[in-house]
Structure formats: structure tokens, C-alpha cells
Scaffold this active site. Structure first.
Site, PDB file in Angstrom:
ATOM      1  N   CYS A   1       0.847  -1.190   0.000  1.00 51.09           N
ATOM      2  CA  CYS A   1       0.000   0.000   0.000  1.00 51.09           C
ATOM      3  C   CYS A   1       0.885   1.243   0.000  1.00 51.09           C
ATOM      4  O   CYS A   1       1.905   1.302   0.700  1.00 51.09           O
ATOM      5  CB  CYS A   1      -0.895  -0.005   1.232  1.00 51.09           C
ATOM      6  SG  CYS A   1      -1.837   1.516   1.480  1.00 51.09           S
TER       7      CYS A   1
ATOM      8  N   CYS B   1      -7.672  -0.170   8.060  1.00 47.63           N
ATOM      9  CA  CYS B   1      -6.438   0.627   7.994  1.00 47.63           C
ATOM     10  C   CYS B   1      -6.095   1.073   9.408  1.00 47.63           C
ATOM     11  O   CYS B   1      -6.868   1.812  10.036  1.00 47.63           O
ATOM     12  CB  CYS B   1      -6.627   1.838   7.081  1.00 47.63           C
ATOM     13  SG  CYS B   1      -5.198   2.956   7.060  1.00 47.63           S
TER      14      CYS B   1
ATOM     15  N   ASP C   1      -1.873  30.381   6.049  1.00 44.40           N
ATOM     16  CA  ASP C   1      -1.829  28.923   5.962  1.00 44.40           C
ATOM     17  C   ASP C   1      -2.272  28.504   4.561  1.00 44.40           C
ATOM     18  O   ASP C   1      -3.408  28.069   4.355  1.00 44.40           O
ATOM     19  CB  ASP C   1      -2.751  28.310   7.025  1.00 44.40           C
ATOM     20  CG  ASP C   1      -2.741  26.787   6.993  1.00 44.40           C
ATOM     21  OD1 ASP C   1      -1.826  26.207   6.393  1.00 44.40           O
ATOM     22  OD2 ASP C   1      -3.674  26.185   7.571  1.00 44.40           O
TER      23      ASP C   1
ATOM     24  N   CYS D   1       2.280  23.124   4.790  1.00 51.00           N
ATOM     25  CA  CYS D   1       2.306  21.665   4.651  1.00 51.00           C
ATOM     26  C   CYS D   1       3.356  21.232   3.628  1.00 51.00           C
ATOM     27  O   CYS D   1       3.375  20.068   3.225  1.00 51.00           O
ATOM     28  CB  CYS D   1       0.921  21.144   4.262  1.00 51.00           C
ATOM     29  SG  CYS D   1       0.305  21.809   2.694  1.00 51.00           S
TER      30      CYS D   1
ATOM     31  N   CYS E   1       1.732   4.599   3.428  1.00 53.15           N
ATOM     32  CA  CYS E   1       2.814   4.847   4.383  1.00 53.15           C
ATOM     33  C   CYS E   1       4.159   4.548   3.724  1.00 53.15           C
ATOM     34  O   CYS E   1       4.327   3.513   3.086  1.00 53.15           O
ATOM     35  CB  CYS E   1       2.662   3.975   5.630  1.00 53.15           C
ATOM     36  SG  CYS E   1       1.206   4.359   6.639  1.00 53.15           S
TER      37      CYS E   1
ATOM     38  N   PHE F   1      -5.918  32.778   3.982  1.00 53.46           N
ATOM     39  CA  PHE F   1      -6.225  31.385   3.622  1.00 53.46           C
ATOM     40  C   PHE F   1      -6.922  30.721   4.808  1.00 53.46           C
ATOM     41  O   PHE F   1      -6.545  29.644   5.259  1.00 53.46           O
ATOM     42  CB  PHE F   1      -4.964  30.608   3.239  1.00 53.46           C
ATOM     43  CG  PHE F   1      -4.127  31.244   2.166  1.00 53.46           C
ATOM     44  CD1 PHE F   1      -4.403  31.027   0.822  1.00 53.46           C
ATOM     45  CD2 PHE F   1      -3.059  32.059   2.495  1.00 53.46           C
ATOM     46  CE1 PHE F   1      -3.624  31.617  -0.175  1.00 53.46           C
ATOM     47  CE2 PHE F   1      -2.270  32.644   1.508  1.00 53.46           C
ATOM     48  CZ  PHE F   1      -2.551  32.423   0.166  1.00 53.46           C
TER      49      PHE F   1
END
Length: 420
Positions: free
Chosen positions: A68, A145, A340, A366, A71, A272
Site C-alpha cells: 500500500c 487501515c 496557511d 504543509c 505509508c 487562507f
């Protein structure tokens, strides 16, 4: 071609970096210091055998790990993992030629992720529902999950039910599911127009699974309860598909430095702003001007503010800050600015801030690369980068959030000399 390799370091995407016979090779799931055998194709490697494992290697907790793509790093011990992820921010700042002390990584996984996007694709006579395979376009069919929050416990069951109900559309679906205080909120993407007969089946599905809401690209299909979340003192009814931080713990970790730094500031601009992650918390201690392009998000913020006792004033403005950033003159009334932006960063707004005199800027990001670019603009404009806090919201992935404090040094006014 199989090659025996020594992994030199763990890269910023969570891949082991080694030198093969023809140059650099990137090998997912290999760790720094390991001796491995990998199937090498150009600069890409597929991990085959671990000949000498890293002393920092631990057993991954998910049976789907290495297949998967959700991760990238589960087999690295907690201490080295935290240093690797902090190092992503350090490297980004160094790349922008910025000197700053980066604080230890804050673990913001909390109880797990409260939102996820599951992909659904028809496969033969069935439907595969889950996450994309690592570096491929295949879906890993999942029924559970372990990184999801407990309130997302039946989210995959819901995603499977929706995918099977809409299988006849023969379209690739993205099923965005968010856990709220009212139950699961679902927004579909990729379905296109859904005819009335099929909509009735989706409505019945919402009843069966006790969902709060199902929407199709923002258009309502079934609304049983308004999906709401808490933000400080306020309760926010989020719009369909509305953005939230992936974990509640991350939202609180990102907000805490912002609130602490702006304590005592009379007026703050929140750029934002989204549905009010920062604005609704800030309004408990100051006046806030929230700027956002998404009208639905602004409406949700305003409604939450009106319904909450104990908050100071919040004004809102719908504006595309990429094309029309707040300029220096517009920024004069504010003692602090919080911004942000999405992953693209806020280059235009950073330039406008650098040209102004706002005493305090809080940057939330981010994306370490665009953060470093915007930080360089602010520093070159006279700001001092005082604090950098890396926040691990998407644990086991290469993604890392950042909260940074920039302060413009006070300009000392020279005393006028009296002419005798």
C-alpha cells in the site's frame, strides 16, 4: 538487474538512497546503513533482500506495508524517525540559505486520521477499494487501515458499499470520508451525474450506515445530520468536501503556537482562513479579519462565529490571495498576520508582507520547500525567523507540517536634536 547496495541515507521521500553501478538508486523501504539486494532499473530500485539490517529497523505494524502506498516509513524506530522527519525541514531551510533552529518534531498523529480519500476501481466482477499501490496505479483492496481514528472504524465498509452501489457507472471514484461529531461525512468525486434511481440507493445506503451526509462533488444526495466539528469555542458545520486538518491533534498542535505568539495583539489577519481553524480560536482573544477564496468555507466560518457566545469580532473577505494578495497599505491595521496556504505556498503574499511593516507573521505550511521559499522572502524583507516547529500530522509518510514565527525588529526613532 539485481545489485548489492549499501544505503547511504534516507531521502526526503522516505526512500533509501544508494550508489549503484550506474549512479544513484532510490530504493523504497530500505533504511540508512543497510546492505541490501535490489532489482535496479535506472535510478529506481525494488527492495529484494535485506542482507545487513539497520539497528534502527523495527517490525512494521501494518500487514499492507511495502504494498500500500499510504505509508512510506513504518520500519524505522521512533527516535531516528523523528530526526529524519525533522531533517526534511532542516534541509529545506538550508536549501534556501536560511539559518534557523528547528525544534524537535511534534507527534500530532493523536488517535489517528479523521479523514481519508479512498479510491475505487472496477476489477473484473468486483470492485477494489482502498489506497494506491506504492508508485503504481493499482488499488490495494483494503478492509481496514490501522492509521485511521476510531471514529473512522467503519469508513472502509462505507466506501466498499458506495463503490458497489455505483459500480454500474463504470467510473473511477474517489470517496472522501471525514469523521465529524455528527457521524461520517462523505463526498464523492468522479461519479459525474447520478440518476434519480441510483440516488435513491445511495440515500438508502446513508440510512443503513447511519451517515451524516453524502454529497456528489459538493451536491447534496442525502443530509441526515449537519456534519459538525469543534474549533475552539465554536461548532462549525463543514461544507461538503470541506478541508480539515487530517488529525484533531495536528489542528491543536498548529494552533497552539499561533495563539501563544499573538496573545495581547489587538487585531490579526488570518489569510487562507478556510472554515476557521485559526480565526475561530483567535477570536477568543482578539479581533480577526479572515480572508479566503472558498465562499462555502467563509460562510461556514461566519455562521459558526454568529452562533458562538464569547468571541470577539470576525470580519470576512472572499479573495484570491494568489492573484490579489493583501498589500502593505491593507496590512497596516494588523498587529499580526497568520497565513496557511495550500502546498503551492504563498509567494505573492509573502512578497506583500515583506514590503509592509506588520510586526508579527505566523506562517503555517504543509510543504517544507515552498515554506522555505516564502520564509526567505520574509527574511530578505527584514523579518527575523524566530521559531520553527515541525508537526508530524501524516505519520509514517514524508509529509510534515510547519509553524514558524517571524518578527520584524522594532525601528528605533532617533530623538530630534534641538537646535540652539
Amino acid at each position: 538487474m539485481h545489485q548489492r547496495l549499501t544505503v547511504e541515507k534516507l531521502g526526503h521521500r522516505g526512500e533509501g538512497i544508494a550508489r549503484g553501478s550506474a549512479g544513484v538508486v532510490y530504493v523504497p523501504y530500505a533504511l540508512s546503513g543497510e546492505t541490501i539486494v535490489a532489482e535496479v532499473d535506472g535510478e529506481r530500485g525494488r527492495l529484494g533482500e535485506i542482507v545487513v539490517p539497520s539497528p534502527d529497523r523495527i517490525a512494521p505494524f501494518c500487514p499492507h506495508y511495502t504494498v500500500c502506498g499510504g505509508c512510506a516509513v513504518q520500519a524505522l524506530a521512533p527516535g531516528p524517525y523523528a530526526e529524519w522527519k525533522r531533517g526534511i525541514v532542516v534541509a529545506a531551510l538550508r536549501g534556501a540559505r536560511l539559518e534557523a533552529e528547528v525544534e524537535p518534531l511534534q507527534d500530532a498523529h493523536g488517535v489517528g486520521r479523521r479523514r481519508a480519500t479512498f479510491h475505487a476501481r472496477n476489477r473484473g466482477r468486483g470492485v477494489a477499494v482502498g489506497f494506491m499501490q506504492a508508485r503504481a496505479h493499482e488499488i490495494i483492496d483494503l478492509d481496514e487501515c490501522p492509521i485511521l481514528a476510531p471514529e473512522m472504524g467503519h469508513a472502509l465498509e462505507v466506501a466498499h458499499a458506495i463503490a458497489h452501489t455505483l459500480r454500474g457507472l463504470e467510473k473511477p471514484l474517489d470517496i472522501n470520508i471525514t469523521a465529524t461529531l455528527s457521524g461520517l461525512d462523505v463526498d464523492l468525486r468522479g461519479a459525474g451525474k447520478i440518476e434519480d434511481g441510483l440516488k435513491k440507493k445511495v440515500v438508502a445506503l446513508a440510512e443503513t450506515h447511519d451517515l451524516a451526509r453524502i454529497a456528489n462533488h459538493g451536491d447534496m444526495i442525502a443530509l441526515r445530520r449537519l456534519p459538525v466539528v469543534k474549533m475552539g469555542l465554536a461548532t462549525v458545520a463543514i461544507p461538503p468536501g470541506g478541508f480539515l486538518q487530517a488529525t484533531l491533534s495536528a489542528e491543536e498542535c498548529l494552533a497552539a503556537p499561533v495563539l501563544a505568539a499573538t496573545k495581547g495583539v489587538a487585531r490579526v489577519a488570518d489569510l487562507f482562513s478556510g472554515v476557521g481553524t485559526f480565526a475561530l480560536r483567535l477570536a477568543a482573544q482578539c479581533e480577526v479579519h479572515a480572508v479566503e477564496f472558498d465562499a462555502a468555507a467563509l460562510n461556514a466560518l461566519s455562521a459558526a462565529h454568529r452562533a458562538t457566545v464569547g468571541l470577539r469580532g470576525i470580519t470576512t473577505e472572499r479573495r484570491n490571495l494568489f492573484e490579489r494578495p493583501l498589500l502593505a497599505d491593507e496590512l497596516k491595521p494588523y498587529g499580526a498576520v497568520v497565513f496557511d496556504p495550500p502546498r503551492a505556498g504563498a509567494e505573492a503574499q509573502a512578497k506583500a508582507l515583506a514590503a509592509g511593516l506588520v510586526p508579527l507573521v505566523l506562517a503555517v505550511s504543509c510543504n517544507p520547500v515552498t515554506f522555505a521559499r516564502d520564509a526567505k522572502i520574509l527574511v530578505d524583507g527584514g523579518y527575523k525567523l524566530e521559531r520553527v516547529v515541525p508537526v508530524d500530522q501524516f505519520k509514517y509518510s514524508p509529509h510534515v507540517e510547519i509553524v514558524a514565527t517571524f518578527r520584524r525588529p522594532a525601528v528605533k526613532k532617533k530623538k530630534a536634536r534641538l537646535l540652539g
